[in-house]
Design an enzyme around this catalytic site. Sequence first.
Site, PDB file in Angstrom:
ATOM      1  N   SER A  32      24.926  46.040  14.847  1.00 58.47           N
ATOM      2  CA  SER A  32      25.896  45.218  14.772  1.00 58.47           C
ATOM      3  C   SER A  32      25.294  43.693  14.348  1.00 58.47           C
ATOM      4  O   SER A  32      24.617  43.259  15.010  1.00 58.47           O
ATOM      5  CB  SER A  32      26.745  44.815  15.931  1.00 58.47           C
ATOM      6  OG  SER A  32      27.429  43.712  15.775  1.00 58.47           O
TER       7      SER A  32
ATOM      8  N   HIS B 196      27.056  47.579  10.930  1.00 58.47           N
ATOM      9  CA  HIS B 196      28.401  47.212  11.572  1.00 58.47           C
ATOM     10  C   HIS B 196      28.748  45.739  11.306  1.00 58.47           C
ATOM     11  O   HIS B 196      27.687  44.893  11.752  1.00 58.47           O
ATOM     12  CB  HIS B 196      28.438  47.468  12.935  1.00 58.47           C
ATOM     13  CG  HIS B 196      29.839  47.278  13.807  1.00 58.47           C
ATOM     14  ND1 HIS B 196      31.012  48.130  13.732  1.00 58.47           N
ATOM     15  CD2 HIS B 196      30.206  46.201  14.535  1.00 58.47           C
ATOM     16  CE1 HIS B 196      32.023  47.582  14.243  1.00 58.47           C
ATOM     17  NE2 HIS B 196      31.671  46.171  15.004  1.00 58.47           N
TER      18      HIS B 196
ATOM     19  N   ASP C 183      30.896  42.313  11.990  1.00 58.69           N
ATOM     20  CA  ASP C 183      32.067  42.009  12.828  1.00 58.69           C
ATOM     21  C   ASP C 183      32.696  40.669  12.221  1.00 58.69           C
ATOM     22  O   ASP C 183      31.901  39.813  12.188  1.00 58.69           O
ATOM     23  CB  ASP C 183      31.430  41.722  14.296  1.00 58.69           C
ATOM     24  CG  ASP C 183      31.049  42.913  14.986  1.00 58.69           C
ATOM     25  OD1 ASP C 183      29.949  42.989  15.661  1.00 58.69           O
ATOM     26  OD2 ASP C 183      32.068  43.744  15.071  1.00 58.69           O
TER      27      ASP C 183
ATOM     28  N   MET D 155      35.167  37.874  12.540  1.00 57.01           N
ATOM     29  CA  MET D 155      36.119  37.235  13.601  1.00 57.01           C
ATOM     30  C   MET D 155      36.913  35.881  12.847  1.00 57.01           C
ATOM     31  O   MET D 155      36.063  35.282  11.848  1.00 57.01           O
ATOM     32  CB  MET D 155      35.462  36.909  14.604  1.00 57.01           C
ATOM     33  CG  MET D 155      34.420  37.892  15.481  1.00 57.01           C
ATOM     34  SD  MET D 155      33.575  37.571  16.795  1.00 57.01           S
ATOM     35  CE  MET D 155      32.823  39.152  16.993  1.00 57.01           C
TER      36      MET D 155
ATOM     37  N   HIS E  72      34.279  45.669  10.685  1.00 56.37           N
ATOM     38  CA  HIS E  72      35.282  45.813  11.924  1.00 56.37           C
ATOM     39  C   HIS E  72      36.220  44.252  11.892  1.00 56.37           C
ATOM     40  O   HIS E  72      35.280  43.005  12.091  1.00 56.37           O
ATOM     41  CB  HIS E  72      34.395  45.730  12.980  1.00 56.37           C
ATOM     42  CG  HIS E  72      35.363  45.599  14.310  1.00 56.37           C
ATOM     43  ND1 HIS E  72      34.748  45.430  15.655  1.00 56.37           N
ATOM     44  CD2 HIS E  72      36.750  45.819  14.772  1.00 56.37           C
ATOM     45  CE1 HIS E  72      35.479  45.140  16.600  1.00 56.37           C
ATOM     46  NE2 HIS E  72      36.822  45.559  15.979  1.00 56.37           N
TER      47      HIS E  72
ATOM     48  N   MET F  39      38.509  41.785  13.264  1.00 57.17           N
ATOM     49  CA  MET F  39      38.806  41.138  14.498  1.00 57.17           C
ATOM     50  C   MET F  39      39.807  40.064  14.159  1.00 57.17           C
ATOM     51  O   MET F  39      39.221  38.829  14.264  1.00 57.17           O
ATOM     52  CB  MET F  39      37.879  40.936  15.554  1.00 57.17           C
ATOM     53  CG  MET F  39      37.364  42.122  16.077  1.00 57.17           C
ATOM     54  SD  MET F  39      35.865  41.729  16.919  1.00 57.17           S
ATOM     55  CE  MET F  39      34.483  41.925  15.504  1.00 57.17           C
TER      56      MET F  39
ATOM     57  N   MET G 122      36.828  49.760  21.697  1.00 60.08           N
ATOM     58  CA  MET G 122      36.108  48.346  22.337  1.00 60.08           C
ATOM     59  C   MET G 122      35.824  48.750  23.725  1.00 60.08           C
ATOM     60  O   MET G 122      36.815  48.943  24.399  1.00 60.08           O
ATOM     61  CB  MET G 122      37.031  47.266  22.105  1.00 60.08           C
ATOM     62  CG  MET G 122      37.110  46.852  20.676  1.00 60.08           C
ATOM     63  SD  MET G 122      35.849  46.616  19.734  1.00 60.08           S
ATOM     64  CE  MET G 122      34.984  45.217  20.620  1.00 60.08           C
TER      65      MET G 122
ATOM     66  N   ASP H 238      32.094  50.676  20.947  1.00 58.94           N
ATOM     67  CA  ASP H 238      31.616  49.190  20.239  1.00 58.94           C
ATOM     68  C   ASP H 238      31.410  47.960  21.478  1.00 58.94           C
ATOM     69  O   ASP H 238      32.494  47.742  22.058  1.00 58.94           O
ATOM     70  CB  ASP H 238      32.562  48.843  19.135  1.00 58.94           C
ATOM     71  CG  ASP H 238      32.185  47.388  18.601  1.00 58.94           C
ATOM     72  OD1 ASP H 238      32.595  46.711  17.783  1.00 58.94           O
ATOM     73  OD2 ASP H 238      30.878  46.853  18.794  1.00 58.94           O
TER      74      ASP H 238
HETATM   75  C1  DX5 Z   1      32.223  42.320  19.659  1.00 65.99           C
HETATM   76  C2  DX5 Z   1      31.889  42.907  18.355  1.00 65.99           C
HETATM   77  C3  DX5 Z   1      30.777  44.067  18.987  1.00 65.99           C
HETATM   78  C4  DX5 Z   1      29.698  43.102  19.357  1.00 65.99           C
HETATM   79  C5  DX5 Z   1      28.486  44.272  19.739  1.00 65.99           C
HETATM   80  O1  DX5 Z   1      33.669  41.801  19.418  1.00 65.99           O
HETATM   81  O2  DX5 Z   1      32.993  43.997  17.893  1.00 65.99           O
HETATM   82  O3  DX5 Z   1      30.274  44.932  17.603  1.00 65.99           O
HETATM   83  O4  DX5 Z   1      29.007  42.758  18.280  1.00 65.99           O
HETATM   84  O5  DX5 Z   1      27.462  43.540  20.450  1.00 65.99           O
HETATM   85  P1  DX5 Z   1      26.612  43.966  21.512  1.00 65.99           P
HETATM   86  O6  DX5 Z   1      25.976  45.519  21.511  1.00 65.99           O
HETATM   87  O7  DX5 Z   1      25.719  42.934  22.059  1.00 65.99           O
HETATM   88  O8  DX5 Z   1      27.766  43.950  22.612  1.00 65.99           O
HETATM   89 ZN    ZN Z   2      32.295  45.210  16.390  1.00 67.57          ZN
END
Ligand code: DX5
Ligand code: ZN
Length: 219
Positions: A9, A34, A36, A38, A67, A69, A138, A176
């Site tokens: 990630s 990956h 992320d 947000m 991903h 979010m 998740m 994840d």
């Molecule tokens: C959280 C993300 C994950 C996160 C994973 O909202 O979707 O992908 O970044 O990071 P670790 O492995 O540190 O939990």
């Molecule tokens: Zn993620």
Amino acid sequence: MNQKIVAPSLLSADFTNLKEQINNLQIAGCKMFHCDIMDGHFVPNISFGPSIVSQIHKCTTLPLDTHLMISEPEKYIRSFSKSGSSIITVHYEACQNLGSVLELIKIEKLKVGVSIKPKTHVSVLEKFINQIDLILIMSVEPGFGGQEFIPSSYKKIEQARELITKNNFNTLIEVDGGITFENIQNVSDAGADIFVAGNTIFKKADYVEAFINLQKLIS
Ligand code: DX5
Ligand code: ZN
């Protein structure tokens, strides 16, 4: 899916050194990154958007597992597609009409992912399973890296595996959040195919060695 893979990630990467980190992980055998995304609304954090995904896409030939979010993901499918995503995963909880959002991803000729938060039951995905290439379980509350793995996620991974087997599909299961050297084999035994890891990789002094050793545990 034949080989199980660790997907780093990039949220946890060093953004002042991203190109080098991506390159070194690709040389070390990484098969997918990956991303992320947000928006500070669906989750209480803001990360990065399509322009950064485009920059990441310029650094690597590997697939980008995006991903989302974010609220109203339907408004952003096109721009994350154009920025170089290979998979776009939306949250079940963020979609008014999940079926039509999945269609938008399909129109872009990308792999379709649906993510569910820890409190959302796997069964909500049953009626969409034929449209889904990847279920993202998740194992932490979405929004931040570095959280603890939620143990009830094991049951959800098993339920997702049952749902896929029952419907005779080859949908992949990605997990994840909170993946560590200590739990990854149990997560794999529960039925996961893809393991997202942020802090376990990037917060180590040697992030390449951490990736290689984590991948070895599921190979
Ligand atoms: C959280 C993300 C994950 C996160 C994973 O909202 O979707 O992908 O970044 O990071 P670790 O492995 O540190 O939990
Ligand atoms: Zn993620």
